[in-house]
Design an enzyme around this catalytic site. Sequence first.
Site, PDB file in Angstrom:
ATOM      1  N   LYS A   1     -13.366  -7.785  -7.646  1.00 36.31           N
ATOM      2  CA  LYS A   1     -13.770  -8.256  -6.328  1.00 36.31           C
ATOM      3  C   LYS A   1     -15.198  -8.775  -6.428  1.00 36.31           C
ATOM      4  CE  LYS A   1     -10.937  -5.013  -3.593  1.00 36.31           C
ATOM      5  NZ  LYS A   1     -10.151  -4.364  -4.664  1.00 36.31           N
TER       6      LYS A   1
ATOM      7  N   ASP B   1      -8.691  -0.678 -10.491  1.00 36.32           N
ATOM      8  CA  ASP B   1      -9.515  -1.288  -9.440  1.00 36.32           C
ATOM      9  C   ASP B   1     -10.769  -0.453  -9.236  1.00 36.32           C
ATOM     10  OD1 ASP B   1     -10.621  -2.498  -7.224  1.00 36.32           O
ATOM     11  OD2 ASP B   1      -9.042  -1.910  -5.844  1.00 36.32           O
TER      12      ASP B   1
ATOM     13  N   LYS C   1       0.841  -1.192   0.000  1.00 37.68           N
ATOM     14  CA  LYS C   1       0.000   0.000   0.000  1.00 37.68           C
ATOM     15  C   LYS C   1       0.880   1.247   0.000  1.00 37.68           C
ATOM     16  CE  LYS C   1      -4.218  -1.671   0.178  1.00 37.68           C
ATOM     17  NZ  LYS C   1      -5.298  -1.310  -0.756  1.00 37.68           N
TER      18      LYS C   1
ATOM     19  N   ASP D   1      -0.286  -0.451  -4.596  1.00 37.42           N
ATOM     20  CA  ASP D   1      -1.688  -0.037  -4.678  1.00 37.42           C
ATOM     21  C   ASP D   1      -1.827   1.328  -4.029  1.00 37.42           C
ATOM     22  OD1 ASP D   1      -4.409   0.242  -4.817  1.00 37.42           O
ATOM     23  OD2 ASP D   1      -4.872  -1.368  -3.411  1.00 37.42           O
TER      24      ASP D   1
ATOM     25  N   GLU E   1      -1.406  -0.420  -9.088  1.00 42.95           N
ATOM     26  CA  GLU E   1      -2.861  -0.497  -9.032  1.00 42.95           C
ATOM     27  C   GLU E   1      -3.471   0.859  -8.708  1.00 42.95           C
ATOM     28  OE1 GLU E   1      -6.194  -2.772  -6.243  1.00 42.95           O
ATOM     29  OE2 GLU E   1      -4.275  -3.746  -6.669  1.00 42.95           O
TER      30      GLU E   1
END
Length: 332
Positions: A217, A193, A109, A139, A165
């Site tokens: 997801k 995403d 992250k 991400d 991402e």
Amino acid sequence: MNQLPDLDELLNAAHVVSLPMTVQFRGVRHREALLLEGPAGWGEFSPFLEYAAPEAASWLRSAIEAAWEGYPEPVRSSVPVNATLPAVGPERVEAVLASYDATHTIKVKVAEKGQDLAHDVARVAEVRRLLPDAAIRIDANAGWDHDAALAALEALAGFSLQYAEQPVAGIAGLARLREEVARRGLGIPIAADESVRKESDPLAVARAGAADLIVIKAQPLGGVRRALQIVHDAGLPAVVSSALDTSIGLRQGAALAAALPELPYACGLATGSLFSSDITADRFVAVDGALQLRDIAADPELLRRHAVGTERLAFWCRRLADCHGELLGANA
């Protein structure tokens, strides 16, 4: 599914829990989830608290699919997974990664509020030092603007990133950044995403040529079958990820990954390691870097132990009712 269960049926099948986490993630230390026990098994409804009913309704559709309809036939029984590293300092990287059995691929992250690029570089550098052969992906959760994203990707390109991402917000922003990354020869693929799961048209990012791959997801996209159709129609490689789910929600994600015709990337389905407790004694966690497909059921004692209080239960029942109304309207 064509026929939605009645609201009373869903409320009678609902269990609301709050699970403690080992680290802060998305600004929380406890994760709340509503679990449904239906004729086909268990499903999870756990939209983040800031999501209003029109967006959260897809999460309910996914839970109902899992608990009332079940999953499509899998094409694989084992799903490779990545470790997820929150925005911790470099001194904590090794300890956090030690909780994972999935260190062949690390999702880091970045772009955390209150931090700067130096924090991100230090975190990624420590991962590369500890795991010189691992695949590293980052991400940003759309946390950078165009210039900040370019500066970050140039600073991080030397760590051989697998992909970045959602470095910036929006489809137009991704397309512009992807073009500039290619022009500068940085060699970092761009993954979408939020620009897939939070858009009214999840295929718009593919039509715009805004990403090299998409992150999907099960919950936000309305269930396994709907997500499979989106991947088919997008025609892009897909990475299956979770939304900080319990073991039941992770099973929904694993069902999606197991049913994809191709699975070129490790999946973000090892986030169960971020919880210090779960709703099943036999937690759905990786073994040798992979999840082995199996049924997951909640343990009655753990449901009682982690049950929320009266006020939070009422909150989640209202969310369930509001989202059920959205689904009824969509089916009308």
